[in-house]
Design a protein around this motif. Structure first.
Motif, PDB file in Angstrom:
ATOM      1  N   THR A   1     -14.625   1.557 -11.649  1.00 37.27           N
ATOM      2  CA  THR A   1     -14.278   2.900 -11.106  1.00 37.27           C
ATOM      3  C   THR A   1     -14.709   3.162  -9.484  1.00 37.27           C
ATOM      4  O   THR A   1     -15.349   2.298  -8.620  1.00 37.27           O
ATOM      5  N   ARG A   2     -13.467   3.128  -8.739  1.00 30.54           N
ATOM      6  CA  ARG A   2     -13.535   3.060  -6.660  1.00 30.54           C
ATOM      7  C   ARG A   2     -13.920   4.538  -6.419  1.00 30.54           C
ATOM      8  O   ARG A   2     -13.513   5.558  -6.992  1.00 30.54           O
ATOM      9  N   SER A   3     -14.620   4.438  -5.154  1.00 31.53           N
ATOM     10  CA  SER A   3     -14.884   5.801  -4.370  1.00 31.53           C
ATOM     11  C   SER A   3     -14.998   5.921  -2.880  1.00 31.53           C
ATOM     12  O   SER A   3     -14.216   4.486  -2.593  1.00 31.53           O
ATOM     13  N   LEU A   4     -15.041   6.654  -2.119  1.00 31.12           N
ATOM     14  CA  LEU A   4     -14.723   6.926  -0.705  1.00 31.12           C
ATOM     15  C   LEU A   4     -15.377   5.293   0.041  1.00 31.12           C
ATOM     16  O   LEU A   4     -14.406   4.910   1.089  1.00 31.12           O
ATOM     17  N   PRO A   5     -16.533   4.880  -0.306  1.00 33.41           N
ATOM     18  CA  PRO A   5     -16.589   3.324   0.714  1.00 33.41           C
ATOM     19  C   PRO A   5     -15.650   2.587   0.155  1.00 33.41           C
ATOM     20  O   PRO A   5     -15.764   1.689   1.431  1.00 33.41           O
ATOM     21  N   HIS A   6     -14.980   2.450  -0.670  1.00 31.00           N
ATOM     22  CA  HIS A   6     -13.851   0.882  -0.565  1.00 31.00           C
ATOM     23  C   HIS A   6     -13.461   1.641  -0.649  1.00 31.00           C
ATOM     24  O   HIS A   6     -12.063   0.302   0.350  1.00 31.00           O
ATOM     25  N   TYR A   7     -12.305   2.791   0.697  1.00 29.34           N
ATOM     26  CA  TYR A   7     -11.225   3.216   1.015  1.00 29.34           C
ATOM     27  C   TYR A   7     -11.671   3.522   2.408  1.00 29.34           C
ATOM     28  O   TYR A   7     -10.752   2.648   3.196  1.00 29.34           O
TER      29      TYR A   7
END
Length: 478
Positions: free
Chosen positions: A107-113
């Motif tokens: 799962t990816r979230s705001l920090p990743h983007y």
């Protein structure tokens, strides 16, 4: 010596100027982002939606920006809500459907983007997310629930924002308050006259409920005070012109028929956004939006390009900046009773679908089990055993009054606390509290067929066509 023609020189100069301007524009497309997240707050209790809670700072934010009137989360519980918000992915994909659950690996979230765009991405306060590799926020600090945490929140938020500013980096900071989650410990209930409250049709008027509602509203006002203080900080630190401020109420409150349900009061969330010179002032938008839309929306606001494969939500930036474009036809909801305090192994899944007018709710175990949660335990004990220890809570006081007065309307609401029909269709236009089940109305049969078909298509896509099997799987994973 070679001479450059005057016309060519002018052209080169224009190109250089345009390149310079493009660079400036690129910087301006990276706003700072400040998100203030409440805890268990019903959207319609807030000032911008004509609610009774005193929210002068939120009212001003709405005047300075845009009020979003049809935002829905997948699950009306804290951990699923926050993971949907930060990831931009539905709970069927993250598998964070039960409360206190964590997202699947990958799962990816705001920090990743946002970090690849140069952002510092921090979280201050309540977490309820995991694992760390899926939500790698900077840990800005925790906030107390036992006392008013606003001074600490303001101090830590200022430090984080100014450190990023001084380093020449944009920031995305989530301030996640514990207000207005029970037990109610902050704010001043004396600011409210509980006897003057106007109560909704899906409530029973008791002294206990009015008292607890005043305490709940006091915490909402305390959260509103924090919003005002944070906006003063960004103004004092010369950050206001390039900071997008997003307020989100989280899911509905912990009173009956809100949190832990698929009713509108549970899944609807109150969102207000401002960004000077970019988001128009004093506007509202009633397009259907998903909570999962905000991660890709913020990514686009930051100058990124959201990829469809990364998100289940879709960017609503066009609607935040003055457009009126349909992005979704439906919003989907879910509830799983397992892993809830007092009812950890109860199997009572609920699924729902909404369009702009109708709500369809499916409870496949309606005749085999009942739904309950920690706020309904005392009510259930009073119904089944006739008594329980301790002072009555809100739901318990409802049962006591219904047993005493024998009012038919009260009896129906008490029955509704734990019992749901297999299928329920509500017309929110004429029945905003979703009290009249229209499932058997012949003239609405086409609407039922349409909504049932769309819901089943969605559930099959995510291997949830049998929600009972899904929930039993969650119980085994504990």
């Amino acid at each position: 010596m070679m001479r450059v023609p005057v016309a060519s020189g002018i052209l080169v100069l224009l190109v250089l100027l345009c390149s310079s301007n493009d660079g400036t524009a690129a910087e301006q497309t990276r706003p700072n982002i400040l998100i203030l997240l409440g805890d268990d707050i019903d959207r319609d209790s807030l000032g911008p939606w004509d609610g009774q809670a005193q929210t002068p700072n939120l009212d001003k934010l709405a005047r300075d920006g845009i009020r979003l009137d049809r935002v829905y989360c997948n699950v009306a519980m804290c951990a699923p809500f926050r993971q949907e918000l930060y990831s931009g992915r539905c709970v069927w994909r993250t598998r964070a459907m039960p409360n206190h659950s964590k997202s699947v690996p990958g799962t990816r979230s705001l920090p990743h983007y946002l970090k690849p765009l140069g952002y510092r991405v921090g979280l201050l306060g309540k977490r309820h997310i995991g694992p760390k590799e899926c939500y790698p926020f900077d840990n800005v600090g925790s906030l107390s629930k036992q006392e008013n945490a606003n001074p600490q929140a303001v101090k830590l938020a200022r430090e984080y924002m100014t450190t990023a500013r001084d380093a020449g980096e944009p920031f995305c900071l989530v301030v996640a308050s514990h207000d207005a989650h029970g037990p109610y410990t902050t704010g001043d209930p004396d600011r409210y006259d509980a006897q003057r409250f106007s109560l909704n049709a899906d409530t029973i008027d008791t002294r206990v409920y009015r008292r607890e509602l005043a305490q709940h509203f006091a915490e909402i006002t305390n959260l509103d005070d924090l919003l005002g203080q944070l906006r003063r900080v960004i103004s004092e630190e010369q950050l206001a012109k390039n900071t997008l401020v997003l307020f989100c109420s989280e899911q509905g409150n912990a009173f009956p028929f809100s949190k832990w349900t698929c009713f509108d009061d549970g899944l609807a969330t109150g969102v207000v956004v401002s960004y000077p010179g970019v988001i128009p002032e004093g506007k509202s938008n009633s397009q259907l939006m998903w909570l999962a839309d905000f991660a890709p929306t913020l990514l686009e606001a930051a100058g990124g390009q959201p990829k469809a494969e990364d998100f289940d939500g879709r960017s609503q930036w066009v609607n935040l900046t003055g457009g009126n474009q349909r992005v979704h036809q439906y919003a989907y909801g879910a509830f799983t009773n397992c892993n809830i305090i007092d009812n950890r192994e109860r199997i009572f899944p609920i699924r729902s679908i909404r369009d702009e007018r109708y709500t369809l709710i499916w409870s496949p175990r309606h005749n085999q089990e009942i739904t309950s949660n920690t706020t309904l335990t005392q009510a259930l004990n009073r119904i089944e055993n006739g008594k329980t220890e301790g002072r009555p809570d809100t739901a318990g006081s409802w049962v006591l009054k219904a047993q005493k007065t024998k009012e038919q309307a009260d009896d129906r609401l008490v029955q509704r606390l734990h019992h749901r029909p297999e299928w329920a269709l509500y017309d929110r236009q004429s029945d905003p509290e979703e009290l009249e089940n229209l499932i058997d109305k012949p003239e609405l049969a086409p609407e039922v067929v349409r909504l049932q078909g769309a819901l089943q298509t969605w559930l099959k896509r995510w291997d949830d066509a049998d929600p009972v099997a899904t929930e039993r799987g969650f119980v085994k994973q504990k």
